[in-house]
Design a protein around this motif. Structure first.
Motif, PDB file in Angstrom:
ATOM      1  N   GLU A 325       0.819  -1.209   0.000  1.00  0.00           N
ATOM      2  CA  GLU A 325       0.000   0.000   0.000  1.00  0.00           C
ATOM      3  C   GLU A 325       0.855   1.263   0.000  1.00  0.00           C
ATOM      4  O   GLU A 325       2.004   1.263   0.439  1.00  0.00           O
ATOM      5  N   ASN A 326       0.259   2.341  -0.527  1.00  0.00           N
ATOM      6  CA  ASN A 326       0.842   3.686  -0.480  1.00  0.00           C
ATOM      7  C   ASN A 326       2.211   3.755  -1.160  1.00  0.00           C
ATOM      8  O   ASN A 326       3.149   4.362  -0.666  1.00  0.00           O
ATOM      9  N   LYS A 327       2.281   3.123  -2.321  1.00  0.00           N
ATOM     10  CA  LYS A 327       3.559   3.034  -3.009  1.00  0.00           C
ATOM     11  C   LYS A 327       3.365   3.256  -4.509  1.00  0.00           C
ATOM     12  O   LYS A 327       2.305   2.966  -5.074  1.00  0.00           O
ATOM     13  N   THR A 328       4.418   3.758  -5.151  1.00  0.00           N
ATOM     14  CA  THR A 328       4.443   3.921  -6.600  1.00  0.00           C
ATOM     15  C   THR A 328       5.108   2.710  -7.235  1.00  0.00           C
ATOM     16  O   THR A 328       6.193   2.286  -6.806  1.00  0.00           O
ATOM     17  N   TYR A 329       4.472   2.139  -8.241  1.00  0.00           N
ATOM     18  CA  TYR A 329       5.041   1.024  -8.998  1.00  0.00           C
ATOM     19  C   TYR A 329       5.222   1.450 -10.451  1.00  0.00           C
ATOM     20  O   TYR A 329       4.289   1.944 -11.089  1.00  0.00           O
ATOM     21  N   ARG A 330       6.412   1.254 -10.954  1.00  0.00           N
ATOM     22  CA  ARG A 330       6.731   1.601 -12.348  1.00  0.00           C
ATOM     23  C   ARG A 330       6.747   0.331 -13.174  1.00  0.00           C
ATOM     24  O   ARG A 330       7.430  -0.648 -12.832  1.00  0.00           O
ATOM     25  N   ILE A 331       5.997   0.344 -14.275  1.00  0.00           N
ATOM     26  CA  ILE A 331       5.928  -0.789 -15.189  1.00  0.00           C
ATOM     27  C   ILE A 331       6.609  -0.387 -16.490  1.00  0.00           C
ATOM     28  O   ILE A 331       6.183   0.556 -17.161  1.00  0.00           O
ATOM     29  N   ASP A 332       7.690  -1.071 -16.837  1.00  0.00           N
ATOM     30  CA  ASP A 332       8.401  -0.839 -18.088  1.00  0.00           C
ATOM     31  C   ASP A 332       8.069  -1.967 -19.058  1.00  0.00           C
ATOM     32  O   ASP A 332       8.244  -3.150 -18.731  1.00  0.00           O
ATOM     33  N   VAL A 333       7.584  -1.599 -20.246  1.00  0.00           N
ATOM     34  CA  VAL A 333       7.230  -2.577 -21.272  1.00  0.00           C
ATOM     35  C   VAL A 333       8.056  -2.288 -22.523  1.00  0.00           C
ATOM     36  O   VAL A 333       8.083  -1.152 -23.006  1.00  0.00           O
ATOM     37  N   THR A 334       8.719  -3.309 -23.034  1.00  0.00           N
ATOM     38  CA  THR A 334       9.435  -3.217 -24.304  1.00  0.00           C
ATOM     39  C   THR A 334       8.786  -4.184 -25.280  1.00  0.00           C
ATOM     40  O   THR A 334       8.604  -5.368 -24.959  1.00  0.00           O
ATOM     41  N   ALA A 335       8.393  -3.676 -26.448  1.00  0.00           N
ATOM     42  CA  ALA A 335       7.728  -4.513 -27.453  1.00  0.00           C
ATOM     43  C   ALA A 335       8.399  -4.303 -28.804  1.00  0.00           C
ATOM     44  O   ALA A 335       8.688  -3.167 -29.202  1.00  0.00           O
TER      45      ALA A 335
END
Length: 801
Positions: A325-335
């Protein structure tokens, strides 16, 4: 919205000439059509056909009657629902296709619109072609908006065209409503070319280019994907309609586009067990093995499921219960596919009651004035000086300054969160900011909060609503001298709270209600829990003649509260004059500075409270601050100017002191700046007076804010000298410098920065009374507290700029 520097000035499109008719129309020639512009559909060598409605001939997908929710090849149709009226599929007796989508007007402000959803595209060229006719040219019949996938709020709108907003014209909206080209009631073929990376669009009618490089409503970050067209009608005349048919979408071949589908909220906040879902789309196949996913920098291919068709892949994390909870999550996608490789990053937030860093809200009003941008825009976490006060209070009992501001979730978001925090003077740390209220889709910092602290140490937060339909709230901290948890006391109509705790008496709450314009009211409460549910019906009115903004202050020793306000003879853009009244009996009576009791409400411009008649001088007055000097006399800080529009035509913007000297009101000039909303704070310590504010030219000249400087007077405000530039060589303008009610070093002045000419990240800052120490609050935090970040600055300039 404002353009990037490489884009042409809007003035180019307003210097026009008329040319002979084409297919019954008179065209407004805005620029010489470039060579190579085709009069027919784009060549398949240049663009690929994404969708063709086929004239709505398919009776199974498009039967006569209300438009249905349907998948039509790679796209889907989402008709208006609820109280909104969907479009109607009608048979054409004489037209360019068997059937058309008819959008009916119902004379309502409600946004009736159907959505055409297509595979998301980014950083490429999208061409929308269609035939359309309108039943009348005299009123608004049709709107066409390009949107981000699944997003309809104003912050996610790109190109906008409107038929009949200006009677007889096709118009576009870039923050202003602009006439584009005359229209008629016959069938016409339109081609809209959106340049998704440049945030501009071109318009052609019947094969003739009529405009190029028109600005979108908003600018977006690189790689932003777009995936919907809103085909709608709003605020027209009942019975009018528009027909649209033969819709074709083309796209320029490009590497795969990656877009966020879920969380669907503009905030990026995951709600409950909501999954994380992204789409990867292209006109060429994308192999599952050619998609790589990372979560906060770590390999997450095993956690995300990849499915879908070769040209439209879905990347899904269905189980999000393991996210903290109360957190930033970064999602990196390479296609990767034969068109190339795309690398994209997306933020997802698990905020429940706190944010992992200090992130200010960026906002633009949308009233643009040519090259000098909006009436006000930028980092507005601490706006507005003339509506909300105080936003920070020092509590000597615990040696902490408690403060509130308008925050957001992340650097790409315009989503308002009402935030609270503290600065611990003894330990030089700030707390992780808490979410006092999620504004649930509002991006407008007119809802920003103010606060006070009662005699028992409880922190009270008053959230401003807007107008008569967006309510405000009052919150009380559960524990004294704490922002960990709040309880809501009331939810009701209230706007622009200025709240003062009067020792031994209770709360005196000054506020604005939109009754007949912006009018001033007041109320009191002994314990903070006894408030009316119907303020407009029950509260006493202080002033109501044309509209008002105010600044107020408490004098704790005399237990009096004063307020200085202007008036708006012809709306807020004509604000002028300064009036002053005060109460020393908890709102029972209001007096002028000379002690004359006034009859409330004050209902005429010429009344005993008038301090300065700026209207007679042809000047506007933007009030900023009210203080009392060592003799207890009121001192008002204001910026005066020649007009409301930004730019040099309305110079000078003069920072003035308006003060009572015991016999009369006198004015003194401090400095001049380049914008009406360059708002700062005043400090009085005996004969030494100081001004801290963004009156120095900033990186976005003639836009809101600037560089922050320090000015000083050692003779009770009669003469002023420039002391130093507190911020220097900044990337963005700084704006709305606020002071705690009883400031203590080093948390003496606070503000936010932001690009005032276009959307940007916004950070929070504070400085000490001498402007020697400058700190930035951490944008990212790992723990419950963190130290402010010292800001390195180049050497001081040699002289007063």
């Amino acid at each position: 919205m404002n353009r990037t520097p490489a884009q042409p000035s809007l003035a180019r499109f307003r210097a026009v000439r008329f040319v002979p008719a084409v297919a019954g129309l008179t065209f407004l020639l805005l620029a010489t059509p470039p060579s190579g512009v085709a009069a027919s559909s784009p060549s398949e060598d240049d663009l690929w056909l994404l969708y063709d409605s086929g004239g709505f001939a398919d009776d199974e997908r498009f039967p006569e009657g209300d438009l249905r929710e349907v998948n039509d090849g790679p796209v889907s149709w989402t008709p208006a629902s609820g109280r909104a009226r969907p479009g109607e599929i009608v048979v054409l007796e004489d037209g360019p296709a068997p059937k058309a989508l008819r959008r009916h007007q119902i004379a309502s402000a409600r946004r009736d619109a159907d959505l055409l959803n297509f595979p998301p595209l980014a950083d490429t060229r999208l061409v929308v072609e269609f035939d359309a006719r309108v039943s009348t040219t005299g009123s608004r019949t049709l709107d066409l908006f390009l949107l981000r996938p699944g997003m309809t709020a104003p912050a996610h709108q790109a190109s906008i065209l409107m038929w009949g907003y200006h009677p007889g014209y096709l118009s576009y909206f870039d923050g202003d409503y602009n006439e584009l080209v005359p229209i008629d009631e016959g069938w016409n073929r339109y081609r809209i070319t959106n340049h998704l990376g440049a945030h501009t669009f071109d318009v052609a009618v019947n094969g003739e280019t009529v405009a190029r490089d028109l600005a979108w409503r908003n600018r977006f970050g690189p790689g932003t994907a777009f995936g919907s067209l809103r085909i709608g009608a709003v605020r027209g005349e009942e019975g009018d309609y528009a027909d649209v048919t033969n819709i074709r979408l083309y796209a320029e071949p490009a590497p795969p586009a990656v877009s966020m589908v879920s969380p669907a909220s503009a905030s990026g906040i995951l709600r409950g067990n909501e999954e994380i879902r992204l789409q990867v789309s292209s006109d060429r196949p994308i192999d599952v093995s050619a998609i790589d996913v990372r979560l906060n920098g770590r390999d997450a291919n095993g956690r995300f499921r990849i499915s879908g068709t070769p040209t439209l892949r879905e990347v899904v994390l269905a189980d999000t219960s393991g996210l903290e909870e109360n957190k930033t999550y970064r999602i990196d996608v390479t296609a990767t596919n034969e068109r190339g490789t795309t690398k994209s990053d997306h933020n997802v937030y698990t905020f429940v009651d706190a944010v992992d860093g200090y992130r200010g809200i960026w906002f633009t009003l949308g009233q643009l004035s040519g090259e000098y941008g909006d009436k006000y825009a930028g980092g507005l976490a601490f706006c507005f000086s003339h509506t909300l006060t105080p936003m920070a209070v020092y509590a000597p009992e615990v040696d902490k300054t408690f403060f509130v501001y308008g925050g957001t979730t992340g650097p790409e978001n315009r989503y308002l969160l009402i935030m609270g925090a503290y600065y611990d003077h003894a330990r030089h740390v700030v707390s992780r900011p808490v979410i006092i209220r999620d504004q649930r889709g509002v991006d407008d910092p007119h809802d920003n909060p103010s606060l006070t602290i009662d005699g028992d140490g409880h922190v009270w937060v008053f959230v401003a609503g807007r107008g008569r339909r967006r309510p405000g709230q009052i919150f009380r901290s559960v524990e004294p001298y704490s922002v960990r948890e709040f309880e809501q006391i009331v939810d009701r109509e209230t706007t622009y709270s200025q709240v003062w705790y009067v020792p031994g008496k209770g709360f005196l709450h000054l506020q604005t209600l939109y009754t007949r314009g912006r009018e001033l009211y007041w109320e009191t409460s002994v314990d903070g829990r006894d408030w009316t549910d119907e303020p407009a019906d029950d509260l006493p009115k202080l002033a109501g003649f044309g509209g008002h903004y105010q600044v107020s202050r408490i004098d704790p020793e005399k237990r009096r509260v004063g307020t200085a306000f202007n008036y708006h003879p012809r709306g807020v853009d004509t604000r002028t004059n300064i009036y002053y009244v005060e109460t020393d009996d908890f709102g029972e009576t209001w007096k002028t500075i000379e002690g004359e009791v006034v009859s409330t409400p004050l209902d005429h411009r010429d009344n005993p409270a008038l301090a300065v008649d700026y209207e007679a001088e042809g000047r506007l007055a933007y009030i900023t601050k009210l203080l009392f000097d060592e003799d207890g006399h009121p001192v008002v800080l204001a910026v005066t100017s020649g007009g409301h529009e930004p730019g040099p035509d309305n110079d000078p913007r003069t920072w003035e002191i308006i003060r009572w000297n015991g016999d009369e009101w006198i004015t003194t000039e401090i400095v001049r700046s380049d914008h009406n909303y360059d708002m700062g704070s005043l400090y009085i310590d005996g004969e030494r007076w100081r001004l801290i504010g963004p009156a120095l030219e900033g990186p976005q000249p003639y836009h809101t804010g600037g560089e922050v400087g320090l000015w000083e007077s050692v003779d009770n405000g009669y003469t002023w000298s420039f002391k130093k530039a507190i911020t220097r060589e900044s990337p963005f303008n700084h704006s709305y410098v606020r002071r705690p009610h009883n400031p203590v070093d080093p948390f003496y002045a606070m503000w936010a920065d932001g690009d005032s000419s276009g959307f940007s990240i916004s950070r929070l800052f504070f400085t000490d009374s001498e402007g020697e120490q400058l700190y930035k609050l951490p944008y990212h935090m790992e723990g419950d507290e963190a130290e402010p970040i010292p800001v390195d600055r180049p050497p001081h300039p040699a002289s007063n700029p």
